[in-house]
Design a protein around this motif. Structure first.
Motif, mmCIF file in Angstrom:
data_model
loop_
_atom_site.group_PDB
_atom_site.id
_atom_site.type_symbol
_atom_site.label_atom_id
_atom_site.label_comp_id
_atom_site.label_asym_id
_atom_site.label_seq_id
_atom_site.Cartn_x
_atom_site.Cartn_y
_atom_site.Cartn_z
ATOM 1 N N SER A 172 -90.651 43.870 25.245
ATOM 2 C CA SER A 172 -92.011 43.624 25.736
ATOM 3 C C SER A 172 -92.780 42.729 24.770
ATOM 4 C CB SER A 172 -92.747 44.960 25.912
ATOM 5 O OG SER A 172 -92.130 45.746 26.904
ATOM 6 N N PHE A 173 -92.608 42.982 23.482
ATOM 7 C CA PHE A 173 -93.294 42.156 22.488
ATOM 8 C C PHE A 173 -92.811 40.708 22.556
ATOM 9 C CE2 PHE A 173 -93.189 40.163 18.283
ATOM 10 C CZ PHE A 173 -94.548 40.157 17.979
ATOM 11 N N SER A 183 -95.129 37.677 23.598
ATOM 12 C CA SER A 183 -95.319 36.624 22.597
ATOM 13 C C SER A 183 -94.989 35.261 23.171
ATOM 14 C CB SER A 183 -94.430 36.895 21.380
ATOM 15 O OG SER A 183 -94.789 38.096 20.740
#
Length: 217
Positions: free
Chosen positions: A121-122, A126
């Motif tokens: 998810s990060f 990003s």
């Protein structure tokens, strides 16, 4: 004749299409990180030079980042993994809270554990921020104000630092686990490892080592 070799105890974790998406994205992400170092870290920038070329490579890798992820949607196995990564259940919360319980067998960890889901998810979040801030920094179309470009530069650079830390952590964990590396290199993992690390996934039909089955898509 019964099979007694190690391959009889292996299960397919990632298909060829899934591995292709992973490595294509990884190459582009590393291209972004390495060129960013050469552009923004003073001693490295001085040593390497050729800023115009580095900027072109950096922008190209950045704009191409979503392409492997979008092409991967043609793969049924890849789409199934996206659905898995999008689900966060009670056992995922317990996995995060207790390091001792992660390999106890009491948690129904699926194909991806909570850490992998959060890291994914990060990375995806990003990527979207990088694309937005990168376009503002490049001032495509000449429509961005100085304030927007300055703010975008700040966000872009600090996020790149956090992204780099996550990538280093990902590599460290992968290199410590040869079975995890085997999964992304050749696709297959030992059933014993899958049973210990991902017990809820190893009982799924997809994880059965069926000879002759079409597992490449």
């Amino acid at each position: 004749m019964p099979r007694s070799d190690e391959s009889a105890e292996r299960v397919l974790r990632f298909s060829a299409a899934q591995r292709a998406v992973h490595w294509a994205f990884a190459v582009l992400a590393f291209g972004c990180l390495l060129t960013a170092l050469a552009l923004y870290v003073g001693p490295i920038a001085t040593l390497v030079g050729r800023r115009a070329l580095l900027r072109t490579v950096h922008l190209t890798c950045g704009y191409l980042l979503p392409v492997p992820l979008l092409l991967g949607l043609w793969s049924r196995a890849y789409r199934a993994d996206l659905r898995r990564l999008d689900r966060f259940g009670p056992d995922d919360t317990r996995w995060l809270r207790s390091k001792a319980a992660r390999r106890s067998g009491r948690l129904r960890v699926g194909k991806f554990n909570a850490g992998q889901k959060m890291a994914t998810s990060f990375v995806l979040g990003s990527m979207l921020v990088f694309l937005a801030t990168g376009m503002a920094m490049a001032d495509l179309g000449g429509i961005w104000s100085l304030t927007v470009r300055t703010g975008s530069t700040l966000v872009h650079q600090w996020l790149a630092l956090a992204f780099g830390i996550v990538v280093v952590g990902h590599l460290r964990l992968a290199l410590r686990d040869r079975n995890a590396m085997s999964a992304v290199l050749g696709g297959w993992v030992p059933r014993s490892w899958a049973r210990r690390e991902h017990p809820a996934w190893v009982i799924e039909p997809e994880a059965q080592p069926e000879v002759g089955a079409d597992l490449s898509r």
